[in-house]
Design a protein around this motif. Structure first.
Motif, PDB file in Angstrom:
ATOM      1  N   SER A  43     -12.423  -7.866  15.966  1.00 20.55           N
ATOM      2  CA  SER A  43     -11.800  -6.628  16.463  1.00 20.55           C
ATOM      3  C   SER A  43     -12.630  -6.003  17.566  1.00 20.55           C
ATOM      4  CB  SER A  43     -11.652  -5.609  15.332  1.00 20.55           C
ATOM      5  OG  SER A  43     -10.732  -6.055  14.369  1.00 20.55           O
ATOM      6  N   PHE A  44     -13.964  -6.170  17.449  1.00 14.57           N
ATOM      7  CA  PHE A  44     -14.908  -5.657  18.451  1.00 14.57           C
ATOM      8  C   PHE A  44     -16.240  -6.335  18.177  1.00 14.57           C
ATOM      9  CE2 PHE A  44     -14.464  -2.608  14.927  1.00 14.57           C
ATOM     10  CZ  PHE A  44     -15.744  -2.597  14.409  1.00 14.57           C
ATOM     11  N   ASP A  45     -17.159  -6.173  19.124  1.00 15.01           N
ATOM     12  CA  ASP A  45     -18.505  -6.733  18.976  1.00 15.01           C
ATOM     13  C   ASP A  45     -19.204  -6.069  17.778  1.00 15.01           C
ATOM     14  OD1 ASP A  45     -21.152  -7.426  19.183  1.00 15.01           O
ATOM     15  OD2 ASP A  45     -21.330  -6.939  21.322  1.00 15.01           O
ATOM     16  N   TRP A  46     -19.617  -6.865  16.816  1.00 13.73           N
ATOM     17  CA  TRP A  46     -20.245  -6.292  15.618  1.00 13.73           C
ATOM     18  C   TRP A  46     -21.689  -5.859  15.845  1.00 13.73           C
ATOM     19  CZ3 TRP A  46     -18.949  -9.920  10.844  1.00 13.73           C
ATOM     20  CH2 TRP A  46     -17.554  -9.968  10.676  1.00 13.73           C
ATOM     21  N   GLY A  47     -22.281  -6.282  16.952  1.00 11.39           N
ATOM     22  CA  GLY A  47     -23.690  -5.975  17.154  1.00 11.39           C
ATOM     23  C   GLY A  47     -24.568  -6.982  16.433  1.00 11.39           C
ATOM     24  N   PRO A  48     -25.828  -6.601  16.182  1.00  3.46           N
ATOM     25  CA  PRO A  48     -26.791  -7.567  15.664  1.00  3.46           C
ATOM     26  C   PRO A  48     -26.443  -8.066  14.260  1.00  3.46           C
ATOM     27  CG  PRO A  48     -27.687  -5.351  15.573  1.00  3.46           C
ATOM     28  CD  PRO A  48     -26.402  -5.258  16.337  1.00  3.46           C
ATOM     29  N   VAL A  49     -26.898  -9.288  13.996  1.00  6.44           N
ATOM     30  CA  VAL A  49     -26.708  -9.888  12.679  1.00  6.44           C
ATOM     31  C   VAL A  49     -27.525  -9.111  11.651  1.00  6.44           C
ATOM     32  CG1 VAL A  49     -27.294 -11.948  11.334  1.00  6.44           C
ATOM     33  CG2 VAL A  49     -26.187 -12.173  13.572  1.00  6.44           C
ATOM     34  N   GLU A  50     -26.919  -8.891  10.478  1.00  5.10           N
ATOM     35  CA  GLU A  50     -27.614  -8.190   9.406  1.00  5.10           C
ATOM     36  C   GLU A  50     -28.129  -9.181   8.370  1.00  5.10           C
ATOM     37  OE1 GLU A  50     -25.269  -5.244   7.506  1.00  5.10           O
ATOM     38  OE2 GLU A  50     -25.036  -4.025   9.309  1.00  5.10           O
ATOM     39  N   ALA A  51     -29.257  -8.854   7.766  1.00  4.90           N
ATOM     40  CA  ALA A  51     -29.823  -9.740   6.746  1.00  4.90           C
ATOM     41  C   ALA A  51     -29.047  -9.647   5.438  1.00  4.90           C
ATOM     42  CB  ALA A  51     -31.288  -9.384   6.511  1.00  4.90           C
ATOM     43  N   GLY A  52     -28.525  -8.480   5.126  1.00  3.12           N
ATOM     44  CA  GLY A  52     -27.989  -8.220   3.794  1.00  3.12           C
ATOM     45  C   GLY A  52     -26.590  -8.756   3.566  1.00  3.12           C
ATOM     46  N   GLY A  53     -26.175  -8.687   2.320  1.00  8.07           N
ATOM     47  CA  GLY A  53     -24.825  -9.095   1.961  1.00  8.07           C
ATOM     48  C   GLY A  53     -24.536  -8.689   0.531  1.00  8.07           C
ATOM     49  N   ALA A  54     -23.395  -9.127   0.028  1.00  6.25           N
ATOM     50  CA  ALA A  54     -22.932  -8.697  -1.285  1.00  6.25           C
ATOM     51  C   ALA A  54     -23.445  -9.603  -2.393  1.00  6.25           C
ATOM     52  CB  ALA A  54     -21.405  -8.670  -1.303  1.00  6.25           C
ATOM     53  N   THR A  55     -23.764  -8.998  -3.538  1.00  8.02           N
ATOM     54  CA  THR A  55     -24.256  -9.769  -4.671  1.00  8.02           C
ATOM     55  C   THR A  55     -23.239  -9.818  -5.811  1.00  8.02           C
ATOM     56  OG1 THR A  55     -25.328  -7.765  -5.487  1.00  8.02           O
ATOM     57  CG2 THR A  55     -26.669  -9.262  -4.194  1.00  8.02           C
ATOM     58  N   GLY A  56     -21.996  -9.589  -5.507  1.00  2.00           N
ATOM     59  CA  GLY A  56     -20.949  -9.636  -6.522  1.00  2.00           C
ATOM     60  C   GLY A  56     -19.710  -9.005  -5.933  1.00  2.00           C
ATOM     61  N   ALA A  57     -18.673  -8.861  -6.761  1.00  5.97           N
ATOM     62  CA  ALA A  57     -17.395  -8.360  -6.261  1.00  5.97           C
ATOM     63  C   ALA A  57     -17.388  -6.833  -6.196  1.00  5.97           C
ATOM     64  CB  ALA A  57     -16.256  -8.868  -7.126  1.00  5.97           C
ATOM     65  N   VAL A  58     -18.456  -6.293  -5.610  1.00  8.29           N
ATOM     66  CA  VAL A  58     -18.630  -4.848  -5.433  1.00  8.29           C
ATOM     67  C   VAL A  58     -19.143  -4.675  -4.004  1.00  8.29           C
ATOM     68  CG1 VAL A  58     -19.970  -2.833  -6.178  1.00  8.29           C
ATOM     69  CG2 VAL A  58     -19.206  -4.496  -7.861  1.00  8.29           C
ATOM     70  N   PRO A  59     -18.678  -3.653  -3.264  1.00  3.19           N
ATOM     71  CA  PRO A  59     -19.162  -3.516  -1.893  1.00  3.19           C
ATOM     72  C   PRO A  59     -20.688  -3.422  -1.844  1.00  3.19           C
ATOM     73  CG  PRO A  59     -17.913  -1.561  -2.601  1.00  3.19           C
ATOM     74  CD  PRO A  59     -17.702  -2.621  -3.626  1.00  3.19           C
ATOM     75  N   ALA A  60     -21.269  -4.109  -0.865  1.00  3.27           N
ATOM     76  CA  ALA A  60     -22.726  -4.137  -0.734  1.00  3.27           C
ATOM     77  C   ALA A  60     -23.185  -2.862  -0.039  1.00  3.27           C
ATOM     78  CB  ALA A  60     -23.143  -5.363   0.071  1.00  3.27           C
ATOM     79  N   PHE A  61     -23.815  -1.972  -0.813  1.00  6.09           N
ATOM     80  CA  PHE A  61     -24.158  -0.653  -0.287  1.00  6.09           C
ATOM     81  C   PHE A  61     -25.454  -0.204  -0.952  1.00  6.09           C
ATOM     82  CE2 PHE A  61     -23.254   4.099  -0.489  1.00  6.09           C
ATOM     83  CZ  PHE A  61     -23.523   4.329   0.857  1.00  6.09           C
ATOM     84  N   GLY A  62     -26.408   0.226  -0.145  1.00  2.78           N
ATOM     85  CA  GLY A  62     -27.746   0.530  -0.622  1.00  2.78           C
ATOM     86  C   GLY A  62     -27.829   1.388  -1.869  1.00  2.78           C
ATOM     87  N   PRO A  63     -27.233   2.591  -1.867  1.00  2.00           N
ATOM     88  CA  PRO A  63     -27.386   3.461  -3.033  1.00  2.00           C
ATOM     89  C   PRO A  63     -26.815   2.869  -4.324  1.00  2.00           C
ATOM     90  CG  PRO A  63     -26.697   4.750  -1.134  1.00  2.00           C
ATOM     91  CD  PRO A  63     -26.629   3.294  -0.728  1.00  2.00           C
ATOM     92  N   LEU A  64     -25.928   1.876  -4.208  1.00  4.05           N
ATOM     93  CA  LEU A  64     -25.398   1.228  -5.408  1.00  4.05           C
ATOM     94  C   LEU A  64     -26.309   0.101  -5.881  1.00  4.05           C
ATOM     95  CD1 LEU A  64     -21.647   0.810  -4.330  1.00  4.05           C
ATOM     96  CD2 LEU A  64     -22.599   2.591  -5.816  1.00  4.05           C
ATOM     97  N   GLY A  65     -27.249  -0.299  -5.030  1.00  5.06           N
ATOM     98  CA  GLY A  65     -28.124  -1.411  -5.393  1.00  5.06           C
ATOM     99  C   GLY A  65     -27.424  -2.747  -5.340  1.00  5.06           C
ATOM    100  N   THR A  66     -26.320  -2.818  -4.587  1.00  2.50           N
ATOM    101  CA  THR A  66     -25.522  -4.049  -4.568  1.00  2.50           C
ATOM    102  C   THR A  66     -25.700  -4.840  -3.276  1.00  2.50           C
ATOM    103  OG1 THR A  66     -23.710  -2.639  -3.813  1.00  2.50           O
ATOM    104  CG2 THR A  66     -23.713  -3.278  -6.134  1.00  2.50           C
ATOM    105  N   ALA A  67     -26.577  -4.387  -2.387  1.00  6.28           N
ATOM    106  CA  ALA A  67     -26.794  -5.105  -1.133  1.00  6.28           C
ATOM    107  C   ALA A  67     -27.986  -6.032  -1.284  1.00  6.28           C
ATOM    108  CB  ALA A  67     -27.027  -4.114   0.006  1.00  6.28           C
ATOM    109  N   GLY A  68     -27.705  -7.336  -1.305  1.00  7.13           N
ATOM    110  CA  GLY A  68     -28.767  -8.320  -1.435  1.00  7.13           C
ATOM    111  C   GLY A  68     -29.265  -8.769  -0.068  1.00  7.13           C
ATOM    112  N   GLU A  69     -30.460  -9.300  -0.016  1.00  9.95           N
ATOM    113  CA  GLU A  69     -31.023  -9.718   1.275  1.00  9.95           C
ATOM    114  C   GLU A  69     -30.564 -11.116   1.670  1.00  9.95           C
ATOM    115  OE1 GLU A  69     -32.761  -8.082   3.734  1.00  9.95           O
ATOM    116  OE2 GLU A  69     -31.961  -6.446   2.530  1.00  9.95           O
ATOM    117  N   GLY A  70     -30.536 -12.037   0.728  1.00  7.20           N
ATOM    118  CA  GLY A  70     -30.062 -13.383   1.040  1.00  7.20           C
ATOM    119  C   GLY A  70     -30.984 -14.144   1.960  1.00  7.20           C
ATOM    120  N   SER A  71     -30.613 -15.378   2.246  1.00  9.97           N
ATOM    121  CA  SER A  71     -31.465 -16.206   3.095  1.00  9.97           C
ATOM    122  C   SER A  71     -30.689 -16.649   4.312  1.00  9.97           C
ATOM    123  CB  SER A  71     -31.957 -17.425   2.327  1.00  9.97           C
ATOM    124  OG  SER A  71     -30.838 -18.123   1.806  1.00  9.97           O
TER     125      SER A  71
END
Lengths: 204, 428
Positions: A176-204
């Motif tokens: 839809s548009f340029d997303w900008g830089p690649v992010e390290a994080g991602g989702a660790t389950g069927a829950v949105p990956a968001f810091g305060p929820l503790g659901t954003a994993g770093e991944g490899s």
């Protein structure tokens, strides 16, 4: 019932973000889902205790919103957008391809618990239609072939962290548009990956 | 070409979302000046003078809305980032690519309104935008732009980022407030309006992401400068989300007033494969459709309204000659039937009936009376089928389900009849 120390600490921090604790119901429901892999009766009871609501009130909230999954949900929740803009550019064919590749029909979870498949309503990716999400990580510009290859790759590689940038690079197309830089994080389950929820994993 | 919202992200695609880049390109300078020397009322006056109209769909004048804020305290500011109207993806870009622009707008607005706790409600399916905004909020706290005694001004502000969980209706401002209170996202009966009794029954202003992203520019350059851009009634620039059968879909920040032809064939690069244009949705799935005869209508809020539709959320969905109008209408109706909160019978039952009747027409099992039946059901949801729609429901979701019905009844009656008489879609 209480959760483990780390989850309880996180829950307390979430409650502290709001002037009234009732407002913490929605993020706490996500926390409960992340804890059990789905929204369990016990999880909802703990949310009720933490917010001073009745179990019925919490269940009333949980049943209103489509992202709270009270039945088991697969390791990978594949949501294919079939709203108007994606439909116009072949979103239905992508959904069919994903269902065929995984052997999981729209709205179902496979017996092995690997995949859940659902059609989604507009996910705000209309400029990169058709689009889909895996555990709410977005991939735009997806063909039916891409959809099949994506599901094969997930089944073979079983990533613990689903990284939207990675999947977009491998299986996506027009954005839809340029997303900008690649992010390290991602989702660790069927829950949105968001810091305060503790659901954003770093991944490899 | 005037640009307000997308300048930074275009010039600095790799880091427009970071605090460092935001400050390097003049960010938070307006806030420093305002907190050091402007009275809150002076900011409100600039916003009123700008004639900025809300970008969430209703196009209500922002300064007028602010003027309704009741005097009691505490008060709240809630940013509506529940962008879910089919066809709309502009706020996603503003959240992901320039979150500090929004945050500076929030701080200025909160200072103007006497608010000390603001919320950013982001739809649950937008984790990347939410992550970018959350990180930006943390950066802003770290730099002293949020928290206690901001920049030594004595002004305090907390900001909480809140995730939705998959409910379009929460884009309606009172449903959003219920959701933020930990309730089912059911719209409230108005009045009282949120500016009088909103979050926790306290005075609350709910503004869209794009609306508030304009505030730093307006305060920095003055309301009169903003009011000098674009035609009367459609001041400033506006983000349009263009999708469907165009060669160049995407978000475009434009000054309103060009014709639809210039927008679809210029910005959009025309229709794919050189196909003919059949219809387009001018302002999100809730809006009645436009057809070829509207191509030379100016793209302004008021000109679209005069032609019995709305610019709504700025989502333009283009359909070419290969598109089945029954299928397209069904897809839009299905959305509203699914997203109805269920409180009001005309919407809950009516949208479902519309979906069922359209489904049988699409399947080639329609009856001669079905188009009249669709219009009769629609009339029960929105009596008289007028524009703007009359309401039998608490919120406009019900009448939104009627828009595709009146559209196909007005422009594609023969195509509906061909489905009924030919046992399915004549386009194959």
């Amino acid at each position: 019932m209480t959760w483990d120390r780390r989850t309880e600490d996180r829950a307390a921090a979430i409650v502290g973000r709001y002037p009234e604790k009732r407002s913490a119901v929605m993020p706490l429901l996500y926390l409960a889902m992340a804890e059990d892999g789905y929204l369990s009766e016990d999880g909802m009871r703990r949310v009720a205790q933490l917010t001073g609501l009745s179990n019925a009130q919490v269940q009333g909230v949980a049943s209103f919103y489509t992202m709270y999954k009270r039945d088991g949900v697969g390791e990978y929740l594949v949501s294919v957008c079939t709203s108007i803009s994606c439909m116009l550019l072949g979103g239905d064919d992508v959904l069919d391809a994903v269902a065929a590749e995984t052997g999981v029909a729209d709205g179902e979870t496979g017996e092995d618990g690997l995949f859940s498949v659902e059609h989604g309503e507009c996910i705000g990716a209309c400029g990169g239609a058709p689009a889909l999400q895996v555990n709410y990580e977005l991939i735009e510009g997806v063909t039916p072939d891409h959809g099949r290859a994506l599901c094969r790759w997930l089944a073979e590689n079983r990533p613990a962290v689903v990284r939207g940038d990675d999947l977009q690079e491998r299986f996506g197309g027009r954005r839809s548009f340029d997303w900008g830089p690649v992010e390290a994080g991602g989702a660790t389950g069927a829950v949105p990956a968001f810091g305060p929820l503790g659901t954003a994993g770093e991944g490899s | 070409m005037t640009q307000i919202l997308t300048t930074r992200m275009e010039a600095h695609p790799s880091d427009s979302h970071t605090l460092g880049r935001y400050e390097d390109t003049g960010g938070y300078a307006v806030l420093r000046t305002a907190l050091a020397g402007m009275q809150p009322d002076a900011i409100v006056a600039e916003v009123k003078a700008s004639n900025l109209r809300g970008r969430g769909g209703a196009n209500f004048p922002c300064g007028v809305k602010w003027g309704f804020l009741a005097p009691s305290r505490p008060r709240y500011l809630v940013i509506n980032g529940d962008e879910s109207e089919p066809g709309t993806f502009k706020d996603r870009q503003l959240l992901e690519r320039d979150p500090h622009q929004l945050i500076e707008g929030i701080i200025l607005s909160a200072y103007a309104l006497g608010v000390h706790h603001a919320f950013i409600y982001i739809r649950g399916e937008y984790p990347r935008p939410a992550r970018r905004v959350q990180r930006a909020v943390e950066e802003a706290y770290g730099a002293g732009y949020l928290g206690r005694d901001i920049l030594g001004s004595g002004f305090d502000l907390e900001v909480t980022v809140h995730l939705g969980a998959g409910a379009y209706i929460c884009g309606e401002e009172t449903a959003l407030l219920n959701s933020l209170e930990g309730r089912r996202g059911e719209p409230r009966i108005k009045p009282p309006f949120p500016a009088v009794e909103g979050l926790y029954a306290k005075p609350t202003i709910v503004n869209n992401v794009e609306t508030i992203s304009n505030i730093p520019w307006i305060v920095g350059n003055g309301g009169a400068a903003y009011d000098a851009i674009g035609p009367e009634g459609s001041r400033g620039t506006r983000m349009f989300s263009l999708s469907g059968h165009v060669n160049q879909p995407g978000n475009y920040e434009v000054v309103m007033g060009m014709t639809w032809r210039d927008f679809i064939y210029g910005y959009g690069g025309g229709i794919r494969h050189g196909n003919a244009l059949k219809a387009w949705i001018p302002g999100g799935a809730s809006a009645p459709w436009f057809v070829e005869e509207h191509l030379d209508t100016p793209l302004t809020i008021d000109d679209v309204a005069k032609n019995r539709s709305m610019l709504g959320s700025g989502a333009v969905v283009v359909m070419d000659e290969t598109t089945c109008m029954v299928k397209a209408a069904l897809r839009v109706v299905r959305f509203f039937a699914h997203e109805s909160c269920g409180q009001c019978t005309p919407c809950r039952e009516g949208a479902t009936w519309l979906q069922q009747v359209l489904t049988r027409i699409e399947a080639g099992a329609g009856r001669d009376i079905d188009l009249d039946l669709l219009l009769d059901i629609s009339d029960n949801i929105s009596p008289g089928l007028a524009w703007p729609p009359a309401m039998t429901t608490i919120c406009p979701l019900g009448p939104s389900a009627v828009s595709p019905i009146t559209s196909i009844a007005t422009y594609f009656k023969d195509e509906v009849a061909a489905h009924v008489h030919g046992g399915g879609c004549p386009l194959g």
